[in-house]
Design a protein around this motif. Structure first.
Motif, PDB file in Angstrom:
ATOM      1  N   LEU A 144     -49.913  17.543  -7.127  1.00  0.00           N
ATOM      2  CA  LEU A 144     -50.964  17.178  -8.070  1.00  0.00           C
ATOM      3  C   LEU A 144     -51.693  15.934  -7.576  1.00  0.00           C
ATOM      4  CD1 LEU A 144     -49.176  17.584 -11.527  1.00  0.00           C
ATOM      5  CD2 LEU A 144     -50.390  19.300 -10.180  1.00  0.00           C
ATOM      6  N   GLY A 145     -52.990  16.062  -7.296  1.00  0.00           N
ATOM      7  CA  GLY A 145     -53.813  14.909  -6.982  1.00  0.00           C
ATOM      8  C   GLY A 145     -53.607  14.335  -5.593  1.00  0.00           C
ATOM      9  N   SER A 146     -54.587  13.553  -5.148  1.00  0.00           N
ATOM     10  CA  SER A 146     -54.542  12.916  -3.836  1.00  0.00           C
ATOM     11  C   SER A 146     -55.352  11.638  -3.877  1.00  0.00           C
ATOM     12  CB  SER A 146     -55.109  13.854  -2.767  1.00  0.00           C
ATOM     13  OG  SER A 146     -55.355  13.166  -1.558  1.00  0.00           O
ATOM     14  N   SER A 147     -54.832  10.585  -3.284  1.00  0.00           N
ATOM     15  CA  SER A 147     -55.538   9.304  -3.279  1.00  0.00           C
ATOM     16  C   SER A 147     -56.544   9.199  -2.136  1.00  0.00           C
ATOM     17  CB  SER A 147     -54.533   8.153  -3.175  1.00  0.00           C
ATOM     18  OG  SER A 147     -53.791   8.245  -1.978  1.00  0.00           O
ATOM     19  N   VAL A 148     -56.517  10.118  -1.179  1.00  0.00           N
ATOM     20  CA  VAL A 148     -57.424  10.018  -0.031  1.00  0.00           C
ATOM     21  C   VAL A 148     -58.581  10.997  -0.108  1.00  0.00           C
ATOM     22  CG1 VAL A 148     -55.607   9.156   1.477  1.00  0.00           C
ATOM     23  CG2 VAL A 148     -56.039  11.613   1.369  1.00  0.00           C
ATOM     24  N   SER A 149     -58.691  11.752  -1.187  1.00  0.00           N
ATOM     25  CA  SER A 149     -59.765  12.739  -1.264  1.00  0.00           C
ATOM     26  C   SER A 149     -61.113  12.058  -1.457  1.00  0.00           C
ATOM     27  CB  SER A 149     -59.518  13.712  -2.421  1.00  0.00           C
ATOM     28  OG  SER A 149     -59.695  13.072  -3.663  1.00  0.00           O
ATOM     29  N   GLY A 150     -62.134  12.650  -0.876  1.00  0.00           N
ATOM     30  CA  GLY A 150     -63.497  12.184  -1.071  1.00  0.00           C
ATOM     31  C   GLY A 150     -63.923  11.041  -0.188  1.00  0.00           C
ATOM     32  N   SER A 151     -63.101  10.631   0.780  1.00  0.00           N
ATOM     33  CA  SER A 151     -63.488   9.485   1.604  1.00  0.00           C
ATOM     34  C   SER A 151     -64.624   9.859   2.549  1.00  0.00           C
ATOM     35  CB  SER A 151     -62.294   8.970   2.409  1.00  0.00           C
ATOM     36  OG  SER A 151     -61.856   9.941   3.338  1.00  0.00           O
TER      37      SER A 151
ATOM     38  N   GLN B 266     -47.901  11.604  -5.838  1.00  0.00           N
ATOM     39  CA  GLN B 266     -47.977  10.269  -6.427  1.00  0.00           C
ATOM     40  C   GLN B 266     -48.308  10.293  -7.913  1.00  0.00           C
ATOM     41  OE1 GLN B 266     -50.629   9.186  -2.797  1.00  0.00           O
ATOM     42  NE2 GLN B 266     -50.292   7.312  -3.938  1.00  0.00           N
ATOM     43  N   PHE B 267     -48.788  11.426  -8.417  1.00  0.00           N
ATOM     44  CA  PHE B 267     -49.277  11.478  -9.793  1.00  0.00           C
ATOM     45  C   PHE B 267     -48.328  12.193 -10.743  1.00  0.00           C
ATOM     46  CE2 PHE B 267     -52.894  10.875  -7.043  1.00  0.00           C
ATOM     47  CZ  PHE B 267     -53.608   9.869  -7.678  1.00  0.00           C
ATOM     48  N   VAL B 268     -47.074  12.370 -10.341  1.00  0.00           N
ATOM     49  CA  VAL B 268     -46.068  12.903 -11.242  1.00  0.00           C
ATOM     50  C   VAL B 268     -45.273  11.736 -11.814  1.00  0.00           C
ATOM     51  CG1 VAL B 268     -45.930  15.052  -9.935  1.00  0.00           C
ATOM     52  CG2 VAL B 268     -44.296  13.215  -9.471  1.00  0.00           C
ATOM     53  N   GLU B 269     -44.533  11.986 -12.861  1.00  0.00           N
ATOM     54  CA  GLU B 269     -43.780  10.935 -13.541  1.00  0.00           C
ATOM     55  C   GLU B 269     -42.302  11.005 -13.169  1.00  0.00           C
ATOM     56  OE1 GLU B 269     -42.607   7.734 -15.644  1.00  0.00           O
ATOM     57  OE2 GLU B 269     -44.671   8.338 -15.172  1.00  0.00           O
ATOM     58  N   ILE B 270     -41.833   9.958 -12.488  1.00  0.00           N
ATOM     59  CA  ILE B 270     -40.413   9.801 -12.185  1.00  0.00           C
ATOM     60  C   ILE B 270     -39.971   8.499 -12.852  1.00  0.00           C
ATOM     61  CG2 ILE B 270     -38.655   9.640 -10.384  1.00  0.00           C
ATOM     62  CD1 ILE B 270     -40.641  10.912  -8.457  1.00  0.00           C
ATOM     63  N   PRO B 271     -39.217   8.560 -13.914  1.00  0.00           N
ATOM     64  CA  PRO B 271     -38.871   7.361 -14.690  1.00  0.00           C
ATOM     65  C   PRO B 271     -38.296   6.236 -13.828  1.00  0.00           C
ATOM     66  CG  PRO B 271     -38.167   9.324 -15.850  1.00  0.00           C
ATOM     67  CD  PRO B 271     -38.617   9.777 -14.487  1.00  0.00           C
TER      68      PRO B 271
ATOM     69  N   MET C 223     -63.332   4.915   0.206  1.00  0.00           N
ATOM     70  CA  MET C 223     -62.278   5.806  -0.272  1.00  0.00           C
ATOM     71  C   MET C 223     -62.264   5.719  -1.796  1.00  0.00           C
ATOM     72  SD  MET C 223     -59.412   5.051   2.667  1.00  0.00           S
ATOM     73  CE  MET C 223     -58.628   6.646   2.484  1.00  0.00           C
ATOM     74  N   PRO C 224     -62.901   6.673  -2.468  1.00  0.00           N
ATOM     75  CA  PRO C 224     -63.145   6.539  -3.913  1.00  0.00           C
ATOM     76  C   PRO C 224     -61.914   6.591  -4.799  1.00  0.00           C
ATOM     77  CG  PRO C 224     -63.868   8.687  -3.114  1.00  0.00           C
ATOM     78  CD  PRO C 224     -63.525   7.876  -1.903  1.00  0.00           C
ATOM     79  N   ARG C 225     -60.806   7.139  -4.320  1.00  0.00           N
ATOM     80  CA  ARG C 225     -59.625   7.276  -5.179  1.00  0.00           C
ATOM     81  C   ARG C 225     -58.371   6.660  -4.561  1.00  0.00           C
ATOM     82  NH1 ARG C 225     -62.771  11.652  -5.122  1.00  0.00           N
ATOM     83  NH2 ARG C 225     -63.826  12.097  -7.101  1.00  0.00           N
ATOM     84  N   LEU C 226     -58.560   5.730  -3.661  1.00  0.00           N
ATOM     85  CA  LEU C 226     -57.414   5.167  -2.971  1.00  0.00           C
ATOM     86  C   LEU C 226     -56.448   4.476  -3.927  1.00  0.00           C
ATOM     87  CD1 LEU C 226     -56.146   4.811  -0.198  1.00  0.00           C
ATOM     88  CD2 LEU C 226     -57.360   2.641   0.016  1.00  0.00           C
ATOM     89  N   ALA C 227     -56.972   3.823  -4.936  1.00  0.00           N
ATOM     90  CA  ALA C 227     -56.120   3.110  -5.902  1.00  0.00           C
ATOM     91  C   ALA C 227     -55.846   3.920  -7.154  1.00  0.00           C
ATOM     92  CB  ALA C 227     -56.778   1.781  -6.286  1.00  0.00           C
ATOM     93  N   ALA C 228     -56.189   5.195  -7.162  1.00  0.00           N
ATOM     94  CA  ALA C 228     -56.005   6.006  -8.371  1.00  0.00           C
ATOM     95  C   ALA C 228     -54.569   6.045  -8.884  1.00  0.00           C
ATOM     96  CB  ALA C 228     -56.525   7.424  -8.131  1.00  0.00           C
TER      97      ALA C 228
END
Length: 529
Positions: A299-306, A497-502, A466-471
């Motif tokens: 789910l999701g990526s921080s490097v997309s759209g660069s 990176q966008f899943v929840e691991i307590p 990089m538009p979503r690097l800090a997402a």
């Protein structure tokens, strides 16, 4: 997922469909083969990379200038990452593993020297040796005692007084946790955070988790040091070796593929993925997921759209709209709808998650020597310069050479990043997003108090947005991220990176590996380590 569902899954008829490009996806495949003993041909990996080598972090050349796309997160190497890399052969030497390479690289890391804007010159802080102080220590302890629920949607600025952000601890922590090829700067503009309001790294929840992960056993006036840092690039040292291993083992890998749709069906109060669609070269196909088969999706990526610019042109801003340039991992998440959290909380807040980097290529090694002497940096060390007075929040890394393995030995390369590129520069009166590489050099030269002609005449500078690097580090509330095992879905696990691991921090690569380990263990019914 019920125990009955797990028990019904025999290896003979079990197929695993792994969707999306990420370290989490690749790690899942390795754990399936090595830990779950699933035959490699029964593992099917769909990803958008065109080749195993696709996505190398550095492009360009010594003449036109290098474009170094730094990875966004560090590799701390916890037990899950150690377990993974110990099973992956090194590309350079078949007798060694990727873990051996990572451990040996730690020994080669030069000391980091932190320089920041003081009065009229740069001042130095030793990031491995400074006193925290009672006031800062008490504010940190009070913050750690807060419940995570009380920090929902809060930014770090809500939790500390202004003086905290001018402390040696904060300057060091926010700037030197990952100074080489990796970014973890939770908040920018030390001491001037109110001036810019919300900043890209603003999640109080994530800062608290990071402190819990790395700040244990500290006391006031004790010496403090950031976590170990490695000369390691995830693409070359982890992703490529794992991909080659999976190909050798016989995993069914589909490159240059985009998954476009997910179909679920109801089954006794639960849901399961029954089919998904994928497209390649404008040809669409449908995959039927068998009754006892499983799916793992990133789910999701921080490097997309660069997107990158040149020495004379800025990056194209037309490609930076929130809805544009989303890769297949975001498309997958959006295809699930509201079932798996809220992807819009992370992918549409570009003004907050955007980071701009720049790679400066000097035409000779003498030029870099001259720069080091001019700013009173230290030869033989990695010098990280924090320009907290910069409207763009410039952070400049002057590394030991070479910066990356394939760099020409005739040139020198430095690298920097800016977390508020949408602001007007102090000297170049335009926002950084609209600046060419040369204009960024002018701004940098003025801050460093060196002749701008020196920078312009001896180097080529390539900017990258990089538009979503800090997402992953944006503010969030409980429920915005999906659990690794989504509720009421029997045959799906999600990673990244966008899943929840307590209690774990997503500010490291290890987070994705931990999620992959959890996903495989629970889907296949293995005991947790």
């Amino acid at each position: 997922m019920s125990d009955q569902d797990q028990n019904q899954r025999g290896h003979d008829d079990l197929n695993v469909w792994i969707l999306g490009s990420s370290i989490g996806s690749l790690a899942s495949a390795v754990f399936l083969i090595r830990d779950a003993e699933i035959p490699a041909p029964q593992i099917h990996l769909f990803e958008s990379r065109r080749t195993p080598e696709d996505g190398l972090p550095t492009t360009g050349d010594a003449v036109s200038g290098y474009d170094h796309r730094s990875s966004c997160l560090p590799i701390v190497c916890d037990k899950y990452t150690e377990h993974l890399l110990s099973q992956v052969p090194s590309i350079a030497c078949s007798e060694h593993t990727a873990l051996d390479n990572l451990n040996s690289s730690k020994e080669d890391v030069a000391a980091t020297r932190l320089l920041f804007q003081g009065g009229n010159h740069l001042e130095a802080i030793d990031p491995n040796n400074f006193s925290i102080g009672w006031k800062v220590w008490m504010s940190l302890m009070n913050f750690l005692l807060k419940s995570e629920k009380s920090l929902d949607r809060k930014v770090i600025c809500d939790c500390f007084k202004a003086k905290f952000f001018s402390s040696a601890f904060w300057i060091t922590w926010s700037s030197t946790l990952v100074p080489h090829r990796k970014i973890f700067k939770i908040i920018a503009n030390v001491g001037e955070h109110k001036r810019f309001g919300f900043c890209p790294w603003s999640s109080a929840i994530e800062f608290r988790r990071c402190l819990q992960r790395f700040f244990h056993n500290r006391r006031p006036h004790n010496k403090s040091s950031p976590p170990d840092r490695f000369i390691c690039d995830p693409q070359e040292d982890i992703i490529l070796p794992i991909t080659l291993l999976l190909q050798k083992e016989g995993v069914d890998i589909h490159f240059d593929v985009t998954v476009t749709d997910i179909v679920m069906e109801q089954e006794q109060g639960y849901r399961r993925i029954s089919t998904f669609k994928w497209i390649k070269d404008e040809t669409e196909a449908i995959v039927t997921v068998g009754k006892h088969n499983i799916v793992i999706a990133t789910l999701g990526s921080s490097v997309s759209g660069s997107t990158s610019g040149t020495n004379t042109k800025p990056p194209s801003l037309e490609l930076l709209k929130a809805e544009d340039r989303l890769d297949e991992t975001w498309s997958l998440w959006l295809a699930f709808g509201s079932t798996l959290g809220d992807p819009y909380n992370f992918c549409t807040r570009v003004d907050e998650s955007r980071v701009e980097t720049f790679t400066t290529t000097f035409q000779s090694t003498e030029c870099l020597d001259h720069l080091i002497k001019s700013v009173k940096a230290e030869v033989g060390s990695r010098n990280l310069i924090v320009l907290q007075k910069s409207n763009w929040s410039i952070n400049l890394l002057i590394p030991c050479q070479p910066l990356f393995p394939h760099q020409s030995r005739d040139v020198s390369v430095i690298w920097g990043y800016c977390s508020t590129p949408n602001h007007i520069g102090n000297y170049v009166k335009k926002d950084m997003l609209s600046c060419s590489g040369q204009e960024i050099l002018v701004e940098l030269a003025e801050h460093l108090k060196i002749p701008r002609e020196f920078m312009l005449n001896n180097s080529v500078n390539v900017p990258r947005v990089m538009p979503r690097l800090a997402a992953p580090l944006l503010t969030r509330a409980s429920g915005d991220r999906s659990k690794v095992m989504p509720e009421k879905i029997t045959n799906l696990a999600v990673v990244g990176q966008f899943v929840e691991i307590p209690d774990e921090t997503c500010a490291t690569v290890d987070y994705s590996v931990c999620g992959a380990h959890t996903a495989v263990n629970r889907l296949v019914g293995l005991r947790e380590a």
